[in-house]
Design a protein around this motif. Sequence first.
Motif, PDB file in Angstrom:
ATOM      1  N   THR A   1      -7.361   3.767 -17.612  1.00 15.55           N
ATOM      2  CA  THR A   1      -8.108   3.081 -18.674  1.00 15.55           C
ATOM      3  C   THR A   1      -9.473   2.617 -18.166  1.00 15.55           C
ATOM      4  O   THR A   1     -10.438   2.583 -18.933  1.00 15.55           O
ATOM      5  CB  THR A   1      -7.312   1.879 -19.204  1.00 15.55           C
ATOM      6  OG1 THR A   1      -6.992   0.990 -18.119  1.00 15.55           O
ATOM      7  CG2 THR A   1      -6.023   2.340 -19.871  1.00 15.55           C
ATOM      8  N   VAL A   2      -9.558   2.254 -16.876  1.00 15.15           N
ATOM      9  CA  VAL A   2     -10.844   1.878 -16.286  1.00 15.15           C
ATOM     10  C   VAL A   2     -11.775   3.090 -16.260  1.00 15.15           C
ATOM     11  O   VAL A   2     -12.961   3.001 -16.607  1.00 15.15           O
ATOM     12  CB  VAL A   2     -10.652   1.334 -14.861  1.00 15.15           C
ATOM     13  CG1 VAL A   2     -12.000   1.064 -14.194  1.00 15.15           C
ATOM     14  CG2 VAL A   2      -9.813   0.068 -14.881  1.00 15.15           C
ATOM     15  N   VAL A   3     -11.230   4.240 -15.856  1.00 18.29           N
ATOM     16  CA  VAL A   3     -12.028   5.471 -15.800  1.00 18.29           C
ATOM     17  C   VAL A   3     -12.536   5.831 -17.204  1.00 18.29           C
ATOM     18  O   VAL A   3     -13.712   6.162 -17.387  1.00 18.29           O
ATOM     19  CB  VAL A   3     -11.202   6.622 -15.214  1.00 18.29           C
ATOM     20  CG1 VAL A   3     -12.000   7.927 -15.217  1.00 18.29           C
ATOM     21  CG2 VAL A   3     -10.753   6.282 -13.791  1.00 18.29           C
ATOM     22  N   GLU A   4     -11.661   5.739 -18.187  1.00 20.24           N
ATOM     23  CA  GLU A   4     -12.037   6.077 -19.569  1.00 20.24           C
ATOM     24  C   GLU A   4     -13.089   5.095 -20.087  1.00 20.24           C
ATOM     25  O   GLU A   4     -14.041   5.489 -20.771  1.00 20.24           O
ATOM     26  CB  GLU A   4     -10.801   6.068 -20.459  1.00 20.24           C
ATOM     27  CG  GLU A   4      -9.834   7.200 -20.159  1.00 20.24           C
ATOM     28  CD  GLU A   4      -8.517   7.061 -20.886  1.00 20.24           C
ATOM     29  OE1 GLU A   4      -7.905   8.098 -21.210  1.00 20.24           O
ATOM     30  OE2 GLU A   4      -8.089   5.908 -21.128  1.00 20.24           O
TER      31      GLU A   4
ATOM     32  N   GLU B   1       2.205  12.106 -10.200  1.00 23.15           N
ATOM     33  CA  GLU B   1       3.535  12.689 -10.361  1.00 23.15           C
ATOM     34  C   GLU B   1       4.049  13.287  -9.051  1.00 23.15           C
ATOM     35  O   GLU B   1       5.247  13.226  -8.760  1.00 23.15           O
ATOM     36  CB  GLU B   1       3.506  13.757 -11.450  1.00 23.15           C
ATOM     37  CG  GLU B   1       3.292  13.188 -12.851  1.00 23.15           C
ATOM     38  CD  GLU B   1       3.097  14.273 -13.897  1.00 23.15           C
ATOM     39  OE1 GLU B   1       2.863  15.438 -13.500  1.00 23.15           O
ATOM     40  OE2 GLU B   1       3.181  13.956 -15.097  1.00 23.15           O
ATOM     41  N   GLU B   2       3.146  13.866  -8.261  1.00 22.31           N
ATOM     42  CA  GLU B   2       3.559  14.551  -7.035  1.00 22.31           C
ATOM     43  C   GLU B   2       3.691  13.622  -5.833  1.00 22.31           C
ATOM     44  O   GLU B   2       4.543  13.844  -4.964  1.00 22.31           O
ATOM     45  CB  GLU B   2       2.560  15.672  -6.713  1.00 22.31           C
ATOM     46  CG  GLU B   2       2.566  16.811  -7.741  1.00 22.31           C
ATOM     47  CD  GLU B   2       1.550  17.873  -7.406  1.00 22.31           C
ATOM     48  OE1 GLU B   2       0.754  17.665  -6.454  1.00 22.31           O
ATOM     49  OE2 GLU B   2       1.534  18.927  -8.092  1.00 22.31           O
ATOM     50  N   THR B   3       2.855  12.599  -5.774  1.00 17.77           N
ATOM     51  CA  THR B   3       2.822  11.754  -4.576  1.00 17.77           C
ATOM     52  C   THR B   3       3.022  10.273  -4.855  1.00 17.77           C
ATOM     53  O   THR B   3       3.274   9.491  -3.928  1.00 17.77           O
ATOM     54  CB  THR B   3       1.488  11.921  -3.829  1.00 17.77           C
ATOM     55  OG1 THR B   3       0.431  11.342  -4.617  1.00 17.77           O
ATOM     56  CG2 THR B   3       1.184  13.387  -3.558  1.00 17.77           C
ATOM     57  N   GLY B   4       2.839   9.848  -6.118  1.00 19.70           N
ATOM     58  CA  GLY B   4       2.904   8.429  -6.439  1.00 19.70           C
ATOM     59  C   GLY B   4       1.663   7.674  -5.992  1.00 19.70           C
ATOM     60  O   GLY B   4       1.626   6.433  -6.024  1.00 19.70           O
ATOM     61  N   GLU B   5       0.620   8.379  -5.601  1.00 12.15           N
ATOM     62  CA  GLU B   5      -0.617   7.768  -5.137  1.00 12.15           C
ATOM     63  C   GLU B   5      -1.765   8.083  -6.101  1.00 12.15           C
ATOM     64  O   GLU B   5      -1.587   8.799  -7.085  1.00 12.15           O
ATOM     65  CB  GLU B   5      -0.956   8.263  -3.725  1.00 12.15           C
ATOM     66  CG  GLU B   5       0.101   7.913  -2.688  1.00 12.15           C
ATOM     67  CD  GLU B   5      -0.241   8.440  -1.318  1.00 12.15           C
ATOM     68  OE1 GLU B   5      -1.205   9.227  -1.204  1.00 12.15           O
ATOM     69  OE2 GLU B   5       0.460   8.084  -0.350  1.00 12.15           O
ATOM     70  N   GLY B   6      -2.939   7.550  -5.782  1.00 12.81           N
ATOM     71  CA  GLY B   6      -4.119   7.824  -6.595  1.00 12.81           C
ATOM     72  C   GLY B   6      -4.382   6.747  -7.631  1.00 12.81           C
ATOM     73  O   GLY B   6      -3.785   5.668  -7.609  1.00 12.81           O
ATOM     74  N   PHE B   7      -5.262   7.072  -8.586  1.00 13.70           N
ATOM     75  CA  PHE B   7      -5.755   6.079  -9.537  1.00 13.70           C
ATOM     76  C   PHE B   7      -5.324   6.362 -10.978  1.00 13.70           C
ATOM     77  O   PHE B   7      -5.980   5.916 -11.914  1.00 13.70           O
ATOM     78  CB  PHE B   7      -7.289   6.011  -9.457  1.00 13.70           C
ATOM     79  CG  PHE B   7      -7.793   5.435  -8.163  1.00 13.70           C
ATOM     80  CD1 PHE B   7      -7.810   4.068  -7.954  1.00 13.70           C
ATOM     81  CD2 PHE B   7      -8.247   6.270  -7.145  1.00 13.70           C
ATOM     82  CE1 PHE B   7      -8.272   3.528  -6.764  1.00 13.70           C
ATOM     83  CE2 PHE B   7      -8.708   5.745  -5.950  1.00 13.70           C
ATOM     84  CZ  PHE B   7      -8.712   4.368  -5.754  1.00 13.70           C
TER      85      PHE B   7
ATOM     86  N   ASP C   1     -16.358   0.786  -9.130  1.00 12.59           N
ATOM     87  CA  ASP C   1     -14.943   0.395  -9.150  1.00 12.59           C
ATOM     88  C   ASP C   1     -14.045   1.378  -8.394  1.00 12.59           C
ATOM     89  O   ASP C   1     -13.176   0.973  -7.639  1.00 12.59           O
ATOM     90  CB  ASP C   1     -14.450   0.281 -10.601  1.00 12.59           C
ATOM     91  CG  ASP C   1     -15.064  -0.900 -11.331  1.00 12.59           C
ATOM     92  OD1 ASP C   1     -15.121  -1.984 -10.742  1.00 12.59           O
ATOM     93  OD2 ASP C   1     -15.491  -0.728 -12.488  1.00 12.59           O
ATOM     94  N   ILE C   2     -14.237   2.672  -8.652  1.00 11.26           N
ATOM     95  CA  ILE C   2     -13.327   3.676  -8.103  1.00 11.26           C
ATOM     96  C   ILE C   2     -14.122   4.883  -7.606  1.00 11.26           C
ATOM     97  O   ILE C   2     -15.014   5.373  -8.305  1.00 11.26           O
ATOM     98  CB  ILE C   2     -12.320   4.155  -9.171  1.00 11.26           C
ATOM     99  CG1 ILE C   2     -11.488   2.982  -9.698  1.00 11.26           C
ATOM    100  CG2 ILE C   2     -11.405   5.235  -8.604  1.00 11.26           C
ATOM    101  CD1 ILE C   2     -10.623   3.352 -10.896  1.00 11.26           C
ATOM    102  N   LEU C   3     -13.794   5.348  -6.420  1.00 13.97           N
ATOM    103  CA  LEU C   3     -14.298   6.629  -5.921  1.00 13.97           C
ATOM    104  C   LEU C   3     -13.092   7.456  -5.520  1.00 13.97           C
ATOM    105  O   LEU C   3     -12.256   7.007  -4.745  1.00 13.97           O
ATOM    106  CB  LEU C   3     -15.236   6.444  -4.730  1.00 13.97           C
ATOM    107  CG  LEU C   3     -15.967   7.711  -4.257  1.00 13.97           C
ATOM    108  CD1 LEU C   3     -17.291   7.355  -3.594  1.00 13.97           C
ATOM    109  CD2 LEU C   3     -15.134   8.545  -3.285  1.00 13.97           C
TER     110      LEU C   3
END
Length: 245
Positions: free
Chosen positions: A36-39, A25-31, A68-70
Motif C-alpha cells: 500500500t505504501v508503494v501504491e 510467497e517463495e521466501t516470506g521476505e521483501g516488501f 521509504d523503500i528501496l
Amino acid sequence: MTVTVAQATRSNLNEILRWLKQEDEETGEGFWCNRTVVESCHRDGELLVLREDGEAVAFLAGRVWVPDILEVRPDRRGRGHGRLLAEHVVAEASRIGDCLLRIECQPASSIPFWERMGFRLYRDDEEARILGGHAYRVLGRTHARPEGPAVAVEVELYPEARSWNPAVRPLLSRRLEAARREDGRLQLPERVVLFSPDVPRPPESFVRIAIDGQDVFLDKAKRDEAKAVGVERDPGGTYYVDALR
C-alpha cells in the motif's frame, strides 16, 4: 544492456507488485507487506523505477529526502542496481537543494549497503545492528571564495535548552573565513548544515552566528530574524547557511 531511472508508470507498478508478491510467497521476505505504501507513492508521483532494457528491476518509493523503500528484484541483485538508484536520489536531492537525507534501514541487513552510500546510523549500537534503525546523510556544498579580505564567522547549533540555559554546550560549532561578495553578503567557503543527530526537532534548534567575534544572531532557527541574517531552509525542512547578510 540499457539501464534507465525514471518515474514509474502504471505498468511498472504492476510489474513491481507481481515480483513483491512472488518473493513473499517463495521466501516470506521483501516488501509485499508494504504494497500500500508503494501504491500510495506511485499515486503521489514518488515512485522511481530502474529499468533494465525496458523491464522494471528495481524501485525506490518515497520523497527524495526521506525515501521509504528501496528494493531490487531478487534475480537482479548484485549488479549494482541498488547503488545506481541510491546515487540518483543523492544527485536529485543535491539538485533541488536538500541538505539532509533520512532513511530507515529495514531489514537490518541493509545497513552495510547504506553505510557504503555514505549514510550513518543515528544510534549505532548492537540493537540497531540487529533490529535495524534510522540513518542520515548530510549533503555538503562548497562555494567559490570572492576576492577580498577574510572575515571571521562562527556558526553554532544548540539544543532548544540553550533558550533558557546559557551554559548548554553546542552540538555543532564551525569557524570559517568568509569574504564579501559584490552584493554585500558574506560568502562562506562551504555550506553549514544546521543539523545534529542529537536534535530531534530541528525547528526548535537554537543557533548562534557571530561575525568578527560579534554576535549577529542568537535565537531559534525558525525565527524570521534568522532568515534575515541568512539562515535558509531546504525543501525537507533542514536549516543551513550559505552566506550572511
